[in-house]
Design a protein around this motif. Structure first.
Motif, PDB file in Angstrom:
ATOM      1  N   ASP A 163       0.865  -1.186   0.000  1.00  0.00           N
ATOM      2  CA  ASP A 163       0.000   0.000   0.000  1.00  0.00           C
ATOM      3  C   ASP A 163       0.900   1.234   0.000  1.00  0.00           C
ATOM      4  N   TYR A 164       1.092   1.807  -1.167  1.00  0.00           N
ATOM      5  CA  TYR A 164       1.983   2.963  -1.310  1.00  0.00           C
ATOM      6  C   TYR A 164       1.326   4.270  -0.875  1.00  0.00           C
ATOM      7  N   GLU A 165       0.031   4.237  -0.635  1.00  0.00           N
ATOM      8  CA  GLU A 165      -0.688   5.448  -0.229  1.00  0.00           C
ATOM      9  C   GLU A 165      -0.610   5.682   1.279  1.00  0.00           C
ATOM     10  N   ASP A 166      -0.564   4.632   2.061  1.00  0.00           N
ATOM     11  CA  ASP A 166      -0.639   4.735   3.520  1.00  0.00           C
ATOM     12  C   ASP A 166       0.723   5.054   4.123  1.00  0.00           C
ATOM     13  N   VAL A 167       0.904   6.283   4.546  1.00  0.00           N
ATOM     14  CA  VAL A 167       2.148   6.692   5.204  1.00  0.00           C
ATOM     15  C   VAL A 167       1.918   6.923   6.708  1.00  0.00           C
ATOM     16  N   SER A 168       0.866   6.309   7.229  1.00  0.00           N
ATOM     17  CA  SER A 168       0.540   6.477   8.646  1.00  0.00           C
ATOM     18  C   SER A 168       1.586   5.815   9.533  1.00  0.00           C
ATOM     19  N   ARG A 169       1.528   6.151  10.799  1.00  0.00           N
ATOM     20  CA  ARG A 169       2.475   5.617  11.780  1.00  0.00           C
ATOM     21  C   ARG A 169       2.483   4.090  11.792  1.00  0.00           C
ATOM     22  N   THR A 170       1.335   3.479  11.591  1.00  0.00           N
ATOM     23  CA  THR A 170       1.242   2.025  11.702  1.00  0.00           C
ATOM     24  C   THR A 170       1.163   1.310  10.362  1.00  0.00           C
ATOM     25  N   GLY A 171       0.941   2.031   9.270  1.00  0.00           N
ATOM     26  CA  GLY A 171       0.717   1.390   7.987  1.00  0.00           C
ATOM     27  C   GLY A 171       1.915   1.279   7.084  1.00  0.00           C
ATOM     28  N   PHE A 172       2.848   2.130   7.180  1.00  0.00           N
ATOM     29  CA  PHE A 172       3.984   2.316   6.278  1.00  0.00           C
ATOM     30  C   PHE A 172       4.582   1.002   5.756  1.00  0.00           C
ATOM     31  N   GLU A 173       3.966   0.452   4.710  1.00  0.00           N
ATOM     32  CA  GLU A 173       4.444  -0.803   4.112  1.00  0.00           C
ATOM     33  C   GLU A 173       5.604  -0.574   3.156  1.00  0.00           C
ATOM     34  N   HIS A 174       5.997   0.654   2.995  1.00  0.00           N
ATOM     35  CA  HIS A 174       7.046   1.017   2.041  1.00  0.00           C
ATOM     36  C   HIS A 174       8.367   0.322   2.338  1.00  0.00           C
ATOM     37  N   GLN A 175       8.559  -0.045   3.601  1.00  0.00           N
ATOM     38  CA  GLN A 175       9.785  -0.757   3.959  1.00  0.00           C
ATOM     39  C   GLN A 175       9.910  -2.059   3.173  1.00  0.00           C
ATOM     40  N   LYS A 176       8.780  -2.653   2.769  1.00  0.00           N
ATOM     41  CA  LYS A 176       8.828  -3.872   1.947  1.00  0.00           C
ATOM     42  C   LYS A 176       9.463  -3.562   0.584  1.00  0.00           C
ATOM     43  N   HIS A 177       9.144  -2.400   0.039  1.00  0.00           N
ATOM     44  CA  HIS A 177       9.703  -1.979  -1.252  1.00  0.00           C
ATOM     45  C   HIS A 177      11.224  -1.923  -1.163  1.00  0.00           C
TER      46      HIS A 177
END
Length: 133
Positions: A15-29
């Motif tokens: 989920d590239y849209e969610d930059v919330s404190r708990t959502g930030f899945e960008h680390q997977k990228h």
């Protein structure tokens, strides 16, 4: 990771849209890019020095740099992402174009000893370690 990579520089399921404190899945990228880098450098791996890996990594980094993701959680911005970017830069080294190396160093430079949430123990030690790499 090579087979699921999309030509726009992303992977499905993140989920590239969610930059919330708990959502930030960008680390997977970033984790995917790092894992590809390890295969790229492993002389025993099928993908050693693979042009396909090099293209995917460069394209995925281009996507990251174009979006410059900032999380609502300081830790990702000043510890997690900079440390992962350092790992990516180290594993790919000269295989990345100069422009991506410079942009990666800019993001790695966000590591900050004075971060509001950085605890004197573990956090500051990790941040300080990134300055020496």
């Amino acid at each position: 990771m090579l087979q699921t990579f999309q030509s726009d520089g992303t992977w499905p399921g993140i989920d590239y849209e969610d930059v919330s404190r708990t959502g930030f899945e960008h680390q997977k990228h970033l984790g995917h890019i790092y894992q590809l880098g390890k295969a790229f450098r492993d002389t025993a791996a099928t993908y050693y020095q693979s042009a396909a890996i090099k293209w995917v990594a460069a394209t995925a980094l281009t996507y990251w740099f174009a979006n410059d993701f900032i999380c609502d959680n300081w830790w990702w911005n000043e510890m997690g992402v900079p440390n992962q970017m350092i790992n990516i830069l180290l594993v790919f080294d000269e295989a990345l174009p100069d422009s991506q190396q410079h942009e990666g160093m800019r993001i790695a430079g966000r590591a900050n000893m004075e971060a509001s949430g950085a605890r004197p123990g573990g956090d500051q030690i990790q941040i300080a370690a990134s300055f020496f790499i």
